[in-house]
Enzyme design. Structure first.
Site, short mmCIF file in Angstrom:
data_model
loop_
_atom_site.label_atom_id
_atom_site.label_comp_id
_atom_site.label_asym_id
_atom_site.label_seq_id
_atom_site.Cartn_x
_atom_site.Cartn_y
_atom_site.Cartn_z
N HIS A 115 -6.39 13.51 -12.34
CA HIS A 115 -5.74 12.83 -11.37
C HIS A 115 -6.74 11.97 -10.51
CE1 HIS A 115 -3.69 12.06 -7.72
NE2 HIS A 115 -4.30 13.17 -7.02
N ASN B 17 -5.00 6.26 -4.72
CA ASN B 17 -4.35 7.64 -5.24
C ASN B 17 -2.88 7.30 -5.22
OD1 ASN B 17 -3.23 10.24 -5.25
ND2 ASN B 17 -4.90 11.11 -4.18
N CYS C 197 0.34 15.96 -6.20
CA CYS C 197 -0.74 15.30 -7.07
C CYS C 197 -0.69 16.05 -8.46
CB CYS C 197 -2.12 15.45 -6.39
SG CYS C 197 -2.17 14.42 -4.89
#
Ligand code: COA
Length: 349
Positions: A276, A306, A114
Site C-alpha cells: 500500500h 496515498n 488503507c
C-alpha cells in the site's frame, strides 16, 4: 482445488495533477518537506463536481472487465472498498451496480481504509473458492480531495492523499500454478483514534476519556453534525503521523512474512511486493527489513500520493501494464492503515 485469479485489472487516475508547489498557495509547506518525509512529488484530484468516488470506480471497472472479457451482466457480486463514499449511506457498491446497469446482484461495502482492498479481495476470494460466485468485481476508489483541510492546520494529512480508483475481476481457476494462494487480515482497535475522522458520527464523546488530542468535548458536543464541528475543523481526518509510522514499519513486514511462511516461501521468492502506498519511507523501510532488491518492490506514490483503498489495485495495475508481472510470477500485496487494520495476499499471476 479451485482458486481465484485476477482475470482483469484496471485503474483510473483523474487527469488533474496537483504538484507539491501547487499546494503552497493554500498552506505553509514546501516541496522539500513533502518529498523528504513522504517521497510524494504530485497527486491527482478528481473534478470537484463531475467526478465522484463511484464515477472513478466505473472507469477502472470498465477497463478491468474489458481485460477480463467480462460484460456487466456477467458480474455476479461487487465488493467496494472506500473511506470517501459518495453518500454517508448507502455505500458506493449499489451506485456502481446502478451506473453499470448490472443485474440485481449483491453489493458489499468495505470500511477498512488503507487495508480496504486487501479485505475486499479476501472476501471475494472466499466467495470464489466456495463456488458461490464466478465473476466478482473488487474495487478500491477514493475522492480524498473533497474532504481534506487545505489550511496549514491540516497540512500533515492533506499533502499525503490523492484521488483515484482501481478494480479487478476475480474468477475461479483450476490451474495449479495460478491464483490467490492465501490472504491474511488483522486489526488492533486499541489505536482506532490515532488515524480517524470522528465526525459526523454517533460517538457523542463516548471515547473522549481515552484522551486523544483531537477530542475536545466543548467543540464536538453530542450532535451528529453541528456548526461548531465545522467551525473547529472537526469534520476533517486526524492523524498522529509518528505513531502510524512506527506501527506500520512493524506490521507490514510481519504480515508479508506471515503470507510467505503460510506457503513455505521466502522473500527471495517474490517477483514483486506491492505495498500500500502510504509513504515512500515506510516502503523503503519494509524493503530493507525483508532484504528485498529494488526490482522486487513497486512504488508509485511519487505520482499519486496515498490513495488509500485504491492504492494497491492502482499499483498492481501499473506494475502489470509496465510488464513487471508475468504469468506465474509470485506477487505479494500488503497494506496497513487506520483501525489499525492490516493484511496481505500472496498470489501467483
Ligand atoms: N509541510 C511542512 N511542515 C509540516 C507539514 C507539511 N505538510 N506537516 C507537518 N509539518 C511540520 C509539523 O507542524 C512539525 O512542525 P514543528 O516541529 O514546528 O511542530 C514538523 O513538521 C514535524 O511534524 P511531524 O508530524 O513530527 O513530522 P513527521 O516527521 O512525523 O512527518 C508524516 C509527518 C505525516 C509525514 C509522518 O509522520 C508519516 O509519514 N507518518 C505515517 C503517515 C502515513 O503513512 N499515513 C497513512 C497511513 S496508511
Amino acid at each position: 482445488m479451485v482458486r481465484s485469479r485476477i482475470a482483469g485489472i484496471g485503474k483510473y487516475i483523474p487527469p488533474h495533477t496537483v504538484t507539491n508547489h501547487d499546494l503552497i498557495q493554500y498552506m505553509d509547506t514546501s516541496d522539500e518537506w513533502i518529498q523528504e518525509r513522504t517521497g510524494i512529488r504530485e497527486r491527482h484530484y478528481a473534478h470537484r463536481t463531475e467526478e465522484t468516488t463511484t464515477t472513478m470506480s466505473v472507469e477502472a471497472a470498465r477497463i478491468a472487465m474489458e481485460r477480463a472479457g467480462t460484460r456487466a451482466q456477467d458480474i455476479d457480486f461487487i465488493v467496494f472498498a472506500t473511506l470517501s463514499p459518495d453518500y454517508y449511506f448507502p455505500g458506493c457498491g449499489v451506485l456502481l451496480q446502478r451506473a453499470m446497469q448490472m443485474k440485481e446482484i449483491g453489493a458489499l461495502d468495505i470500511r477498512n481504509q488503507c487495508s480496504g482492498f486487501l479485505y475486499a479481495l479476501s472476501v471475494a476470494d472466499q466467495f470464489i473458492k466456495t463456488g458461490t460466485y464466478k465473476n466478482i468485481l473488487v474495487v478500491g476508489s477514493e475522492k480524498h480531495s473533497f474532504g481534506l483541510d487545505f489550511s496549514t492546520r491540516g497540512r500533515n494529512i492533506s499533502v499525503i492523499f490523492g484521488d483515484g480508483a482501481g478494480a479487478v475481476v476475480l474468477q475461479p481457476t483450476e490451474e495449479q500454478e495460478q491464483g490467490i494462494l492465501s490472504t491474511h487480515l488483522h486489526s488492533d482497535g486499541e489505536s482506532a483514534e490515532l488515524l480517524a475522522m470522528y465526525n459526523p458520527g454517533t460517538h457523542a464523546n463516548h471515547w473522549a476519556a481515552r484522551n486523544y488530542a483531537a477530542f475536545n468535548e466543548s467543540e464536538i458536543g453530542d450532535m451528529f453534525m453541528s456548526h461548531a464541528m465545522i467551525d473547529n475543523a472537526q469534520n476533517f481526518p486526524f492523524m498522529d503521523g509518528q505513531s502510524v509510522f512506527k506501527k506500520a514499519v512493524v506490521k507490514f513486514p510481519e504480515v508479508i512474512k506471515e503470507a510467505l511462511n503460510a506457503n513455505g516461501l521466502a522473500p527471495a521468492d517474490l517477483k514483486l511486493l506491492i505495498p500500500h502506498q502510504a509513504n515512500l519511507r515506510i516502503s523503503q523501510f519494509v524493503q530493507q527489513k525483508l532484504q528485498l532488491r529494488d526490482d522486487q518492490v513497486f512504488n508509485n506514490i511519487q505520482h499519486y500520493g496515498n490513495t488509500t483503498a485504491a492504492s494497491v489495485p492502482i499499483a498492481l495495475c501499473e506494475a502489470w501494464e509496465q510488464g513487471r508481472i508475468q504469468k506465474g510470477d509470485l506477487v505479494c500485496l500488503a497494506a496497513f492503515g487506520s483501525g489499525f487494520t492490516w493484511g496481505s495476499a500472496l498470489l501467483k499471476w
